[in-house]
Write a protein that holds these residues in place. Structure first.
Motif, PDB file in Angstrom:
ATOM      1  N   ALA A 118      34.684 -79.183  -9.560  1.00  0.00           N
ATOM      2  CA  ALA A 118      34.291 -79.640 -11.206  1.00  0.00           C
ATOM      3  C   ALA A 118      35.203 -77.994 -11.816  1.00  0.00           C
ATOM      4  CB  ALA A 118      32.297 -79.037 -11.393  1.00  0.00           C
TER       5      ALA A 118
ATOM      6  N   ALA B 106      26.760 -83.936  -6.974  1.00  0.00           N
ATOM      7  CA  ALA B 106      26.599 -84.847  -8.142  1.00  0.00           C
ATOM      8  C   ALA B 106      27.440 -84.708  -9.265  1.00  0.00           C
ATOM      9  CB  ALA B 106      25.459 -84.367  -8.509  1.00  0.00           C
ATOM     10  N   ALA B 107      27.702 -83.185  -9.383  1.00  0.00           N
ATOM     11  CA  ALA B 107      27.916 -82.985 -11.108  1.00  0.00           C
ATOM     12  C   ALA B 107      29.731 -82.916 -11.088  1.00  0.00           C
ATOM     13  CB  ALA B 107      28.165 -81.499 -11.149  1.00  0.00           C
TER      14      ALA B 107
ATOM     15  N   LEU C 211      30.378 -86.947 -12.107  1.00  0.00           N
ATOM     16  CA  LEU C 211      30.323 -86.637 -12.845  1.00  0.00           C
ATOM     17  C   LEU C 211      31.808 -86.459 -14.122  1.00  0.00           C
ATOM     18  CD1 LEU C 211      27.108 -85.903 -14.682  1.00  0.00           C
ATOM     19  CD2 LEU C 211      27.565 -88.044 -13.299  1.00  0.00           C
TER      20      LEU C 211
ATOM     21  N   GLU D 198      23.045 -79.541   2.676  1.00  0.00           N
ATOM     22  CA  GLU D 198      22.878 -80.148   1.170  1.00  0.00           C
ATOM     23  C   GLU D 198      23.413 -80.975   0.314  1.00  0.00           C
ATOM     24  OE1 GLU D 198      21.732 -76.356  -0.087  1.00  0.00           O
ATOM     25  OE2 GLU D 198      19.641 -75.526   1.274  1.00  0.00           O
TER      26      GLU D 198
ATOM     27  N   ASP E 201      22.910 -83.331  -2.717  1.00  0.00           N
ATOM     28  CA  ASP E 201      22.871 -83.385  -4.313  1.00  0.00           C
ATOM     29  C   ASP E 201      23.043 -84.844  -4.748  1.00  0.00           C
ATOM     30  OD1 ASP E 201      24.436 -82.680  -5.193  1.00  0.00           O
ATOM     31  OD2 ASP E 201      23.977 -81.133  -6.856  1.00  0.00           O
TER      32      ASP E 201
ATOM     33  N   TYR F 215      21.108 -87.893  -6.664  1.00  0.00           N
ATOM     34  CA  TYR F 215      21.158 -87.940  -8.129  1.00  0.00           C
ATOM     35  C   TYR F 215      22.602 -88.411  -8.366  1.00  0.00           C
ATOM     36  CZ  TYR F 215      18.434 -83.749  -8.634  1.00  0.00           C
ATOM     37  OH  TYR F 215      17.732 -82.732  -8.674  1.00  0.00           O
ATOM     38  N   VAL F 216      22.939 -89.029  -8.108  1.00  0.00           N
ATOM     39  CA  VAL F 216      24.171 -90.315  -9.039  1.00  0.00           C
ATOM     40  C   VAL F 216      24.470 -91.263  -8.036  1.00  0.00           C
ATOM     41  CG1 VAL F 216      25.851 -88.244 -10.107  1.00  0.00           C
ATOM     42  CG2 VAL F 216      25.999 -89.001  -7.649  1.00  0.00           C
TER      43      VAL F 216
ATOM     44  N   PHE G 201      17.647 -92.066 -12.471  1.00  0.00           N
ATOM     45  CA  PHE G 201      17.699 -90.626 -13.089  1.00  0.00           C
ATOM     46  C   PHE G 201      18.392 -90.401 -15.085  1.00  0.00           C
ATOM     47  CE2 PHE G 201      17.280 -89.698  -8.866  1.00  0.00           C
ATOM     48  CZ  PHE G 201      16.990 -88.478  -8.533  1.00  0.00           C
TER      49      PHE G 201
ATOM     50  N   MET H 261      17.729 -82.354   0.907  1.00  0.00           N
ATOM     51  CA  MET H 261      17.770 -81.679  -0.816  1.00  0.00           C
ATOM     52  C   MET H 261      17.840 -80.612  -0.626  1.00  0.00           C
ATOM     53  SD  MET H 261      14.767 -84.599  -1.651  1.00  0.00           S
ATOM     54  CE  MET H 261      14.739 -84.078  -3.125  1.00  0.00           C
ATOM     55  N   PRO H 262      18.368 -79.838  -2.014  1.00  0.00           N
ATOM     56  CA  PRO H 262      18.777 -78.979  -2.100  1.00  0.00           C
ATOM     57  C   PRO H 262      18.075 -77.771  -1.653  1.00  0.00           C
ATOM     58  CG  PRO H 262      20.298 -80.274  -3.519  1.00  0.00           C
ATOM     59  CD  PRO H 262      19.041 -80.643  -2.853  1.00  0.00           C
ATOM     60  N   GLY H 263      18.412 -76.499  -0.744  1.00  0.00           N
ATOM     61  CA  GLY H 263      16.838 -76.094  -1.369  1.00  0.00           C
ATOM     62  C   GLY H 263      15.994 -75.996   0.167  1.00  0.00           C
ATOM     63  N   THR H 264      15.876 -77.379   0.749  1.00  0.00           N
ATOM     64  CA  THR H 264      14.784 -77.869   1.099  1.00  0.00           C
ATOM     65  C   THR H 264      14.383 -78.294   2.631  1.00  0.00           C
ATOM     66  OG1 THR H 264      14.364 -80.221   1.100  1.00  0.00           O
ATOM     67  CG2 THR H 264      13.483 -78.738  -1.201  1.00  0.00           C
ATOM     68  N   LEU H 265      13.859 -79.011   3.410  1.00  0.00           N
ATOM     69  CA  LEU H 265      14.423 -79.515   4.520  1.00  0.00           C
ATOM     70  C   LEU H 265      13.486 -80.401   4.094  1.00  0.00           C
ATOM     71  CD1 LEU H 265      12.821 -76.447   7.007  1.00  0.00           C
ATOM     72  CD2 LEU H 265      14.733 -77.092   6.589  1.00  0.00           C
ATOM     73  N   ARG H 266      13.468 -81.216   3.376  1.00  0.00           N
ATOM     74  CA  ARG H 266      13.357 -82.866   2.946  1.00  0.00           C
ATOM     75  C   ARG H 266      14.621 -83.739   3.339  1.00  0.00           C
ATOM     76  NH1 ARG H 266       8.927 -82.934  -2.361  1.00  0.00           N
ATOM     77  NH2 ARG H 266       8.094 -81.172  -1.979  1.00  0.00           N
TER      78      ARG H 266
END
Lengths: 495, 421, 426
Positions: free
Chosen positions: C164, C254-255, C258, C280, C282, C285-286, C292, C315-320
């Protein structure tokens, strides 16, 4: 160039409309009431109509301007723009409906500066923006839909990298500081030479119509930024707090006829009239504390009333929190996520409620020269809306939905950050297929959120947060207030 | 303005019933037989009529409209509007609210922001007193007063394991040391972990070392008591162990938060208050609540980074949900500005806690946790006359503090001297 | 079905070429994971000259054909590690050099390279190093005396790191701009040639009676328009457009997906995605446009092949945790796994790691395909290898149990019909 001139002209017109808030209300209400738009729409090419993207926020109390609230109204958005505002609107088939029953609808908030909300980028947005980053979600959760990044104005558009930048070069940054006298001198000289060039250029522009061979004046010592400012294409942005610097900027602005935007402006309250006369606009952080220099006789230092004093002097106020990025380290209430809290502190300092809302919507939009697109809910403007479960400036209020360019960019229930806090009773977002003339069904039981619960142990009721009637009126000077015992007739009977 | 007739009606009712009105009562109650005392010569008194009194007492009394009467340094009367004898200064705040002066148990502004918080030579300093650093009525204290914060526990920092004894004082905007002091020493400050770690390589580099440092000095104090030894360095620590003085313990995280409860509450049985409780400490809430040690949360009141479940967690809401009694909030001023104590309550409410409980968390709960609830923390007759008049919800940043009385003296009057905060 | 074989084949079987594996032989195993045609129990595979001649359940084997009888074994196609720097050490810079071929780095005598078959990998895709558009990968068989013996396919794919930022997006646009310039140049050359040819044609008409020899001479000239050679930096993009070359595009977020789509605009060419699964991610999302409200088609909507490690992400920032591999497939995308790293051990652990992702919910058949046929497609050699099918290279690996079970042991590896790992006796 021509289009730039045009847009400046356009925004200029809208700015003047803004200074007459009631007039603005009349303007936007009028087209909303007209049913003609919808009828005309039906006549259009059917295929094109099918491609139209519709979104409606229904049944919310819509804040359409200072002192103007449309109760249980609908905001209908078409292809990213606000199409109609009103009651009992016909919603086209396939309209995405957000039921805001019992909620408030405000324009998306505008922050004149922030960092990190659109990713780690400071420009070149079309190639660098990150529309999936966490801070963008949190910015939207705070209600912010447009923000200044560097000198540009950018939208918090999620799931797309297209058209995020609303405006490039929204500001021309300038430095005026008593600590750098040479810099002040240099800036003034640039203003002199650029103003001289502009005078010659305008003169030439007139004369060249008759004298075809007249040479265009040379751009000697012309500062392109100052030229933009003098041509009213962008505002000059200063960062200054000291009274003497503020006065210097005011004088410079008056001498050369431009409107300065002053960030900081801590001692602005001591020279409010001068700043007002100079057409200055201010970006304030209300809680910035700086003690008075006690060796000076004059007033100085910070004042919690800075915003209201400047506002009364005619200086438009934008408010930003002390920290312009998202902070998740555990300290709550001071970062960009709490822009409404900062505006709340302005109210504490007697800034009227509407001016406080304007300080995070219309005024910053106007300061960035994008007031014609964002900052208020008006027909034709960008469909940037937030739906909140309480008054915008109440501390318990959460943003339930944020809509940017007519698309849902944030839904509290669908994001993991705040969904667990006072969850909505049920998800109201739904795709409804409606026949012509049918309106979206209202939910049977829209129970009131407990967001307005007072901190007094009683059952929640209206009026615990001070209503306008309870407040000292704007302009009430503290010394004009009744002193203790001034009104003996209202005293309880003694003895 | 439309409240004026209502007020008259209430007044008339009060007159008609000649004091025997059936208004809601606090635990202290309004003795209907006992009138408001006449002022004797040399006495000063204030009578403040407000739209609402939120007393923060045991019975959660609210009087609307209400009356607060002070006589000299104490509260004479709190309750429905009624007759006031002549001589009291009358204050008409019929569109405002009266709340108790707020209490912050974790504050470092006694020196006025000039540091002076930690003496770092020894890891334990049970002989130190923060009172030496008190600058009464300093600028930060004045700001605190203007925001309705009236009682502070001014303490040393957390640079050493046992950093000394703090001072409980009032935020009077003018006054001598003696005028301001509520109790000296007010209590002990202990730093369990997350700061006192000694990086120079001596004892106390690890949590284990830090625990031993504390165990060691406690053993000395208990030994002195047992043997009747007179040790000036330990005398106040001995008072802590005899439950005469409370302790505020700097502890955080799911390691040192329960470690502090185990040591000070369960092992030594002291009157300890667990301060901070930030990061992932809220994960241990059920255990902490079960030990009975009061929690004093702040300045961090939110956790996102340590739980990693994607939620922004309001820690106060978690402690309340776990059944914490006397949960209080702090600013750790100047980490958060002292004047923004109420905002800790507002932000905790924003993140899910009940807002009335959050008002109590900055008034009666800290007072009770520290055993000074006989003096401050609620509006009840007989208590210190620390009264805050605010234009609205005391947690709302938009509300203005109009008047602050401390010990019955007007220490801040927005109308008269301009708005300080 | 009865096998009918030529005697010549039998004869060939006896004359073995250097190793102990005969040229013609049959395998009888407990189970065959063919990848393309499902599972065959009690499978019999006939191999000749390094190719699979036939495969089926319990086929009778003609007398005289040597038989490897291993009813306790499970066979699957040899693993294809398509995106690797295995055995190569250099790291490249940031410049764009699409013309660079990874094959120049090949070193047939590399002990490391030879050793890789012990992990079950029989095909490697090696890419050129670097952070921009770093060049073209090569598909190799790991054993060979010369480069030519190693190379299965040069210019297997063009490696593009898409980020990006303006520079990265410009590099892609500039590449296709060069292809545009070439197209213009080629068009002119063709016009010129057509014009010249027309002139010649008319000249020829003036010669009413031309001899046969002359006609023959003219013929190659007439059909013999030779387009000009593109510049080295333009050629890969010309080839992409002509679908002679695939691209593998590495994006991390994801960014960046795009931004990559934005960079290529309307340009059409075959591409796969390389998605490095850091802890992590994301990228969820895409995957689907509808999920979305993306304004472009998601990875799944486009049925893009995704090259990724067999690991879970959070997932970013989590432990999910998220099983991105599973998500990609569910959304409609294709999946090609690569080992977690480029080392020998990473390759050895590869299949066990894949097994973990399967136990976390990924479809087993998809997983097996993702280590064989899909990576073969990335390299453009899917017609030749990657599954157990008649006519394909006899690249096979043999386990003493389910290949995706960590407890199963790799017993033998066959490359082009030869056992190259494992003590296997007739």
């Amino acid at each position: 160039m021509r289009s730039k001139w045009y847009s400046t002209l356009l925004s200029g017109l809208l700015l003047s409309a803004f200074s007459l808030p009631t007039a603005a209300y009349a303007q936007e209400a009028a087209p909303a009431a007209k049913p003609a738009d919808g009828k005309a729409e039906e006549g259009k090419d059917k295929k094109k109509a099918d491609e139209d993207r519709w979104l409606a926020v229904t049944n919310g109390d819509v804040y359409i301007g200072p002192g103007a609230l449309l109760r249980e109204a609908t905001v209908l958005c078409k292809n990213g723009k606000i199409h109609k505002i009103g009651h009992d609107l016909d919603l086209p088939a396939d309209t995405k409906v957000i039921d805001a029953q019992g909620m408030h609808v405000y324009p998306g908030l505008v922050s004149p500066s922030s960092s990190g909300l659109v990713g780690n980028t400071a420009g070149d947005f079309a190639d660098t923006i990150d529309p999936f980053n966490r801070n963008m979600v949190l910015g939207l959760a705070a209600g912010i839909t447009t923000t200044g990044v560097g000198n540009a104005a950018v939208k918090l558009k999620r799931f797309t990298i297209k058209d995020a930048q609303v405006r490039d070069r929204a500001f021309v940054t300038m430095v005026w500081s008593g600590r750098n006298p040479q810099g002040k001198k240099g800036l003034r000289e640039k203003f002199v030479s650029t103003a001289e060039y502009l005078r010659q250029y305008r003169d030439w522009e007139e004369r060249v119509k008759r004298e075809k061979d007249l040479k265009e004046p040379a751009k000697k010592d012309v500062d392109p930024g100052i030229l933009m400012v003098l041509r009213n294409e962008a505002y000059a942005r200063f960062s200054a707090n000291d009274r003497d610097d503020l006065l210097g900027i005011a004088r410079l602005a008056q001498e050369f006829g431009f409107r300065p935007v002053i960030e900081g402006c801590t001692e602005g309250w001591t020279v409010a009239d001068e700043l007002g006369r100079a057409g200055a606009m201010a970006i304030l952080t209300i809680r910035n504390q700086s003690p008075k220099d006690e060796t000076l006789v004059r007033a100085g230092g910070s004042s919690i009333q800075n915003a209201s004093i400047l506002h009364r002097a005619g200086v438009p106020i934008a408010v930003v929190p002390g920290q312009d990025s998202v902070s998740l380290d555990g300290i709550v209430g001071r970062d960009i996520q709490h822009i409404t809290v900062e505006a709340g502190f302005a109210v504490r300092g007697e800034l009227p409620d509407d001016a406080a809302i304007a300080s995070i919507t219309t005024i910053p939009a106007r300061i960035m020269g994008i007031g014609h697109r964002v900052g208020s809910i008006e027909v034709g403007k960008d469909a940037d809306l937030i739906v909140t479960d309480g008054e915008l400036l109440h501390y318990n209020t959460h943003v339930q939905w944020a809509i940017v360019d007519g698309k849902v960019a944030y839904d509290k229930e669908k994001e993991m950050f705040f969904a667990h806090i006072r969850p909505r009773k049920k998800s109201e977002t739904s795709e409804v297929k409606l026949d012509k003339g049918e309106t979206a069904p209202k939910p049977e039981d829209a129970s009131k959120q407990d967001g307005d619960k007072p901190a007094d142990g009683e059952k929640p009721k209206e009026g615990d947060t001070p209503k306008d009637g309870d407040k000292p009126k704007e302009g009430d000077k503290p010394e004009e207030k009744p002193k203790d015992g001034d009104k003996p007739e209202e005293k309880p009977k003694q003895g | 303005m439309n409240q004026a007739p209502k007020f008259h009606a209430a007044l008339l009712t009060a007159l008609a019933l000649s004091g025997a009105c059936a208004a809601p009562r606090g635990s202290s109650g309004v003795d209907p037989e006992r009138g408001i005392a006449l002022l004797e010569s040399g006495d000063t008194g204030h009578a403040i009529v407000v739209s609402k009194v939120i007393a923060c007492d045991e019975g959660d009394s609210v009087y609307s409209p209400g009356l607060v009467v002070t006589r000299n340094a104490k509260i004479e009367y709190v309750g429905p509007v009624r007759d006031v004898p002549a001589g009291y200064s009358y204050h008409d705040f019929r569109s405002a609210i009266a709340v108790p002066g707020m209490v912050d148990l974790h504050s470092h502004v006694q020196s006025g922001g000039f540091g002076d918080t930690n003496d770092m030579v020894m890891p334990v300093n049970p002989e130190y007193r923060a009172s030496s650093a008190l600058r009464p009525s300093n600028r930060l204290v004045k700001l605190a007063c203007a925001a309705g914060v009236t009682t502070l526990f001014g303490i040393p920092g957390s640079g050493t394991s046992m950093s000394g004894f703090g001072i409980l004082y009032k935020t009077k905007t003018s006054g001598t040391f003696e005028d301001c002091v509520l109790r000296n020493p007010g209590g002990l400050k202990v730093a369990q972990a997350y700061n006192p770690e000694r990086r120079a390589g001596d004892l106390g580099q690890t949590r284990a070392g830090l625990a031993w440092i504390l165990e060691d000095v406690n053993a000395m104090a208990l030994g002195a008591t047992r043997e009747g030894r007179d040790d000036p360095a330990l005398v106040n620590l001995q008072r802590v162990h005899s439950r005469d003085l409370p302790i505020l313990i700097h502890c955080a995280g799911s390691d040192s938060f329960p470690a502090a409860a185990r040591m000070w509450q369960e092992k030594y049985g002291t009157r300890c208050v667990l301060s901070h409780g930030c990061f992932d400490a809220h994960a241990t809430a059920p255990y902490i609540v079960q030990t009975g040690a009061p929690i004093n949360a702040g300045p961090r009141t939110m956790d996102y980074l340590s739980t990693r479940d994607g939620r922004i967690t309001g820690t106060a809401a978690v402690y309340l949900a776990a059944g914490a009694r006397n949960l209080s909030l702090n600013t750790d001023a100047p980490v958060m500005p002292q004047e923004e104590l109420f905002l800790q309550g507002a932000m905790s409410a924003h993140l899910g806690a009940d807002s009335y409980q959050m008002l109590r968390a900055v008034t009666i709960h800290p007072a009770r946790s520290f055993g000074i609830d006989d003096r401050v923390g609620s509006l009840e007759s007989g208590k210190d006359a620390d009264v805050v008049i605010t234009t609205g919800d005391p947690l709302d940043p938009r509300s203005r503090v109009e008047l602050v009385l401390i010990d019955g003296q007007i220490q801040y009057n927005r109308g008269a001297e301009g708005q300080l905060f | 079905m009865i096998l009918s074989l030529l005697l010549s084949s039998l004869a060939a079987a006896s004359s073995d070429q250097g190793t102990s594996t005969p040229n013609l032989f049959a395998l009888r195993v407990g189970r065959a994971e063919t990848v393309s045609k499902g599972v065959i129990e009690h499978a019999v595979i006939l191999v000749e000259g390094g190719k699979i001649i036939t495969i089926g359940e319990d086929l009778p084997i003609e007398r005289g054909i040597p038989v490897y009888d291993r009813p306790e074994w499970v066979v699957m196609p040899g693993l294809v590690s398509a995106y690797s720097r295995y055995s190569l050490d250099s790291e490249g810079g940031d410049d764009n050099s699409p013309e660079v071929l990874a094959s120049i780095e090949l070193y047939p005598a590399s002990e490391e390279l030879r050793k890789i078959v012990e992990t079950g990998v029989t095909t490697l895709g090696l890419y050129p190093p670097g952070n921009g558009i770093s060049g073209q990968a090569v598909a190799i068989r790991p054993l060979g005396e010369t480069k030519e013996e190693l190379i299965l396919r040069d210019s297997a794919y063009l490696k593009i790191l898409s980020r990006a930022n303006g520079a990265s997006k410009r590099a892609i646009k500039d590449g296709f701009k060069k292809a545009d310039e070439y197209a213009e140049k080629e068009k002119k050359a063709k016009e010129k040639w057509d014009k010249d040819n027309a002139k010649k044609g008319s000249e020829k008409k003036e010669e009413p009676k031309a001899g046969e020899e002359k006609k023959e001479e003219a013929a190659p000239e007439k059909g013999g328009y030779v387009p000009p050679e593109p510049e080295p930096k333009a050629k890969p993009f010309v080839d992409l457009r002509a679908e002679r070359l695939r691209a593998v595009v590495s994006i991390q977020s994801a960014a960046e997906y795009l931004h990559f789509l934005d960079a290529i605009g309307e340009e059409k060419f075959p591409w796969d995605l390389r998605l490095p699964i850091t802890r992590e991610s994301d990228l969820f999302y895409v995957l689907r446009k509808s999920e979305f409200e993306l304004d472009v088609d998601g990875i799944g909507d486009k049925h893009v092949r995704c090259i990724m490690e067999p690991v879970l992400s959070v997932m970013p920032g989590t432990l999910r945790t998220r099983n991105l591999a599973k998500d990609v497939v569910a959304a409609g995308g294709k999946l090609a796994f690569i080992p977690r790293g480029d080392s020998f051990n990473d390759h050895r652990q590869w299949l066990a790691n894949v097994g973990e992702v399967v136990s976390a919910g990924l479809d087993r058949n998809v997983a097996l395909r993702a280590v064989t046929l899909e990576p073969a497609s990335v390299l453009g050699v899917e017609q030749r290898l990657g599954s157990l099918e008649k006519g394909k290279d006899a690249n096979m690996i043999f386990y003493d149990g389910d290949p995706l079970e960590a407890s199963s042991r790799l017993k033998a590896v066959m490359l082009d019909g030869k056992f190259v790992f494992g003590e296997v006796k007739l």
